[in-house]
Design a protein around this motif. Structure first.
Motif, mmCIF file in Angstrom:
data_model
loop_
_atom_site.group_PDB
_atom_site.id
_atom_site.type_symbol
_atom_site.label_atom_id
_atom_site.label_comp_id
_atom_site.label_asym_id
_atom_site.label_seq_id
_atom_site.Cartn_x
_atom_site.Cartn_y
_atom_site.Cartn_z
ATOM 1 N N LEU A 21 0.863 -1.170 0.141
ATOM 2 C CA LEU A 21 0.157 0.166 -0.033
ATOM 3 C C LEU A 21 1.003 1.249 -0.184
ATOM 4 O O LEU A 21 0.701 2.307 -0.622
ATOM 5 N N MET A 32 -2.488 8.509 -11.933
ATOM 6 C CA MET A 32 -3.721 9.395 -12.225
ATOM 7 C C MET A 32 -3.477 10.376 -13.350
ATOM 8 O O MET A 32 -4.167 10.756 -14.117
ATOM 9 N N LEU A 69 -6.864 8.712 3.064
ATOM 10 C CA LEU A 69 -7.628 7.331 3.073
ATOM 11 C C LEU A 69 -6.141 6.533 3.351
ATOM 12 O O LEU A 69 -6.651 5.246 4.031
ATOM 13 N N ILE A 73 -6.566 3.474 6.186
ATOM 14 C CA ILE A 73 -6.355 1.813 6.097
ATOM 15 C C ILE A 73 -5.237 1.146 6.669
ATOM 16 O O ILE A 73 -5.267 0.204 7.219
ATOM 17 N N SER A 76 -6.294 0.984 10.392
ATOM 18 C CA SER A 76 -7.034 -0.044 10.734
ATOM 19 C C SER A 76 -6.383 -1.566 10.552
ATOM 20 O O SER A 76 -6.711 -2.335 11.173
ATOM 21 N N LEU A 77 -5.500 -1.409 9.454
ATOM 22 C CA LEU A 77 -4.476 -2.751 9.183
ATOM 23 C C LEU A 77 -3.699 -3.068 10.614
ATOM 24 O O LEU A 77 -3.802 -4.354 10.837
ATOM 25 N N VAL A 174 -13.267 3.082 9.992
ATOM 26 C CA VAL A 174 -13.250 2.924 8.575
ATOM 27 C C VAL A 174 -14.420 3.976 8.101
ATOM 28 O O VAL A 174 -14.125 4.774 7.220
ATOM 29 N N VAL A 178 -14.113 7.524 6.007
ATOM 30 C CA VAL A 178 -15.043 8.064 4.974
ATOM 31 C C VAL A 178 -15.383 9.172 4.838
ATOM 32 O O VAL A 178 -15.460 10.107 4.194
ATOM 33 N N ILE A 182 -14.284 12.808 2.927
ATOM 34 C CA ILE A 182 -15.352 13.742 2.254
ATOM 35 C C ILE A 182 -15.020 14.940 2.535
ATOM 36 O O ILE A 182 -14.895 16.031 1.694
ATOM 37 N N LEU B 45 -18.164 9.812 -4.028
ATOM 38 C CA LEU B 45 -17.196 9.022 -2.940
ATOM 39 C C LEU B 45 -17.945 8.187 -2.107
ATOM 40 O O LEU B 45 -17.589 7.185 -1.676
ATOM 41 N N PHE B 46 -18.916 8.879 -1.364
ATOM 42 C CA PHE B 46 -19.631 8.407 -0.223
ATOM 43 C C PHE B 46 -20.211 6.839 -0.515
ATOM 44 O O PHE B 46 -19.946 5.730 0.174
ATOM 45 N N LEU B 49 -17.647 4.167 -1.517
ATOM 46 C CA LEU B 49 -16.920 3.772 -0.247
ATOM 47 C C LEU B 49 -17.772 2.789 0.696
ATOM 48 O O LEU B 49 -17.163 2.004 1.394
ATOM 49 N N MET B 50 -19.217 3.679 1.002
ATOM 50 C CA MET B 50 -19.838 2.828 1.810
ATOM 51 C C MET B 50 -20.298 1.425 1.393
ATOM 52 O O MET B 50 -20.400 0.706 2.379
ATOM 53 N N VAL B 53 -17.907 -0.602 3.348
ATOM 54 C CA VAL B 53 -17.907 -0.649 4.684
ATOM 55 C C VAL B 53 -19.062 -1.446 4.978
ATOM 56 O O VAL B 53 -19.126 -2.282 6.034
ATOM 57 N N ALA B 151 -9.589 -3.553 6.801
ATOM 58 C CA ALA B 151 -8.841 -2.665 5.838
ATOM 59 C C ALA B 151 -8.650 -3.124 4.476
ATOM 60 O O ALA B 151 -8.452 -2.060 3.591
ATOM 61 N N PHE B 154 -11.349 -2.497 1.935
ATOM 62 C CA PHE B 154 -11.324 -1.350 1.940
ATOM 63 C C PHE B 154 -10.380 -0.582 0.942
ATOM 64 O O PHE B 154 -10.841 0.373 0.156
ATOM 65 N N ALA B 155 -9.047 -1.024 1.009
ATOM 66 C CA ALA B 155 -8.101 -0.692 0.253
ATOM 67 C C ALA B 155 -8.363 -0.839 -1.295
ATOM 68 O O ALA B 155 -8.209 -0.177 -2.035
ATOM 69 N N VAL B 158 -11.060 1.618 -2.183
ATOM 70 C CA VAL B 158 -10.346 3.007 -2.546
ATOM 71 C C VAL B 158 -9.602 3.169 -3.887
ATOM 72 O O VAL B 158 -9.785 4.280 -4.461
ATOM 73 N N ILE B 159 -8.938 2.027 -4.333
ATOM 74 C CA ILE B 159 -8.164 1.999 -5.217
ATOM 75 C C ILE B 159 -8.955 2.286 -6.470
ATOM 76 O O ILE B 159 -8.640 3.023 -7.623
ATOM 77 N N LEU B 162 -11.150 6.251 -6.242
ATOM 78 C CA LEU B 162 -10.577 7.626 -6.196
ATOM 79 C C LEU B 162 -10.499 8.002 -7.660
ATOM 80 O O LEU B 162 -10.753 9.002 -8.133
ATOM 81 N N PRO B 163 -10.060 6.994 -8.628
ATOM 82 C CA PRO B 163 -9.843 7.388 -9.955
ATOM 83 C C PRO B 163 -11.198 7.827 -10.610
ATOM 84 O O PRO B 163 -11.270 8.400 -11.576
#
Lengths: 236, 227
Positions: A21, A32, A69, A73, A76-77, A174, A178, A182, B45-46, B49-50, B53, B151, B154-155, B158-159, B162-163
């Motif tokens: 990560l 990006m 983020l 991560i 939490s990990l 987590v 989020v 935001i 985003l929300f 991502l949610m 979760v 985690a 979630f990672a 996220v990956i 985000l894009p």
């Protein structure tokens, strides 16, 4: 004592995705831009006279989000490493103070994020060279854009390490993360005192360097508050 | 799990209240302006991502202390366990979408919008966003079953999420990027003569296609998962 704890923590995080990560984060941020510039390089170069600083501001669009983020991560990990095997009890039973345990966890994460910032700097420079944005390379700015957000994010790291380590249910940190990301995403419209705004280095009333000092100051304060609470709690 | 439902609508409400729609002089119905403001952080985003979760939460008890073993020793098939968890998740997302609709109405009322409430259009947006989330929930449920911790899935989330900030701005990539679909299907600026705000082909191929792939992969994985 701290040296041995650090060594054991670095051993514990092996093969759990931490290092992966740490590389993916900065790589993703620059990747990006490789897509962005790959698709519409001519258009982007026309947007400003100073191609390097325009490129840096494009990279910096994603740095704060990836950083916040990433912190969510990794913290939490880190908690899961101990939670999954119910190892907290064994760890605390060792002749080490709880404060050092906490310090060691924080140091490992701060080190990983520092490596990520260093990689961000290298990747940014590398792709910048490749794009051939001009000979006038603003090295100082590249360093600033790579490390300032990291230092400004230290309060977020401190708060998230605390939430992750004291939460039984990792859904709590987590979800908080989020909300945090935001806030970072919308930081343009938000009040300056919100720590989630700081990594974006956008601030009406102060210089970026002041945010760095604020990051260190509040980082230490929130770290101490979190550590004192962690020490006080029972381990189950 | 209940308080989690209110996080997104609360964020959306906050965005809506912060927006300064009165200052914008346009011919457009003010509800659209408000909606576009509120959708940006919420759908981009929300929601994606949610999805992660919620999937993590729904697998949490099973990951603790041999829960999978206990659950699967009951007279239930693995396929139905996976399907029921999936259905529960998308029902939860639907509840969140309804709360979001409530948040839009509340924010508009506080802002004293005089224009008529465009019920039909807002429903389209709410339902469209809900459908666009289906494949992402399937992927995240699979990831959450695979990993014990929160985690790592979630990672992954996220990956890919985000894009979409860049992807939704691109006319070439945007329509094909599954993680950008919740935003595209909620954004009222799209093709409004269609059933949703994106063309049917796109809904069927991108959302439907990724749903089939992620659901089948997760379902198959769970069939073979050793507990």
């Amino acid at each position: 004592m701290i040296g041995q704890l650090l060594r054991s923590d670095f051993l514990k995080i092996r093969r759990k995705g931490f290092w992966l990560l740490t590389v993916i984060g900065p790589l993703g941020v620059v990747f990006m831009q490789t897509v962005n510039y790959g698709v519409r390089k001519d258009y982007l170069l026309k947007q400003s006279d100073d191609n390097w600083s325009y490129y840096l501001s494009n990279v910096n669009m994603f740095t704060p989000l990836a950083l916040v983020l990433g912190i969510v991560i990794l913290t939490s990990l880190m908690a899961s490493v101990e939670n999954e095997t119910n190892a907290w009890k064994q760890l605390i039973a060792l002749p080490v103070s709880k404060m050092t345990v906490y310090l060691s966890k924080f140091t490992v994460l701060a080190a990983l994020l520092l490596v990520a910032s260093l990689l961000l700097m290298l990747f940014t420079l590398g792709y910048g060279y490749y794009l051939d944005l001009g000979t006038d390379i603003p090295y100082i700015d590249v360093v600033k854009f790579s490390f300032y957000p990291y230092i400004a994010a230290l309060p977020v790291l401190a708060i998230h390490l605390w939430i992750a380590l004291v939460s039984k249910n990792q859904g709590v940190p987590v979800t908080t993360g989020v909300i945090g990301v935001i806030l970072t995403y919308m930081s343009y419209n938000l009040p300056d005192w919100l720590i989630w705004k700081w990594p974006a280095l956008m601030n009406g009333w102060v210089e970026p360097l002041t945010i760095v000092w604020l990051g260190i100051g509040f980082g230490v304060l929130l770290y101490l508050a979190g550590m004192l609470d962690f020490v006080r709690r029972d381990v189950t | 799990m209940l308080p989690v439902l209110f996080v997104g609508p609360a964020i959306a409400l906050m965005t809506g209240l912060m927006s300064n729609i009165a200052a914008m002089e346009t011919e457009m119905n003010a509800w659209y302006l408000l909606l576009q403001y509120m959708i940006l952080p919420y759908a981009l985003l929300f929601l994606p991502l949610m999805a992660g979760v919620l999937s993590g939460l729904i697998c949490r008890y099973e990951h603790q202390a041999g829960g999978w073993k206990q659950f699967l020793s009951l007279p239930v098939t693995r396929g139905s366990v996976f399907t029921v968890k999936y259905l529960l998740l998308i029902a939860t997302v639907f509840a969140i979408q309804l709360l979001f609709l409530g948040a839009v109405y509340l924010a508009g009322t506080v802002k004293e919008i005089a224009d008529p409430f465009p019920m039909m259009i807002i429903w389209k947006s709410v339902l469209g966003g809900w459908i666009a989330i289906f494949p992402l929930v399937a992927l995240q449920l699979w990831m959450s079953m695979f990993w014990k911790n929160f985690a790592a899935p979630f990672a992954v989330n996220v990956i890919f999420t985000l894009p979409s900030i860049l992807a939704v701005n691109s006319e070439t990539f945007g329509p094909y990027y599954p993680w950008g679909q919740p935003f595209l299907m909620m954004y009222t600026g799209g093709a409004s003569e269609s059933v949703f705000y994106v063309p049917w082909d796109q809904v069927l191929t991108v959302v439907g296609g990724s749903l089939v792939v992620f659901f089948a992969a997760g379902w198959t994985y769970f069939q073979r998962k050793s507990v």
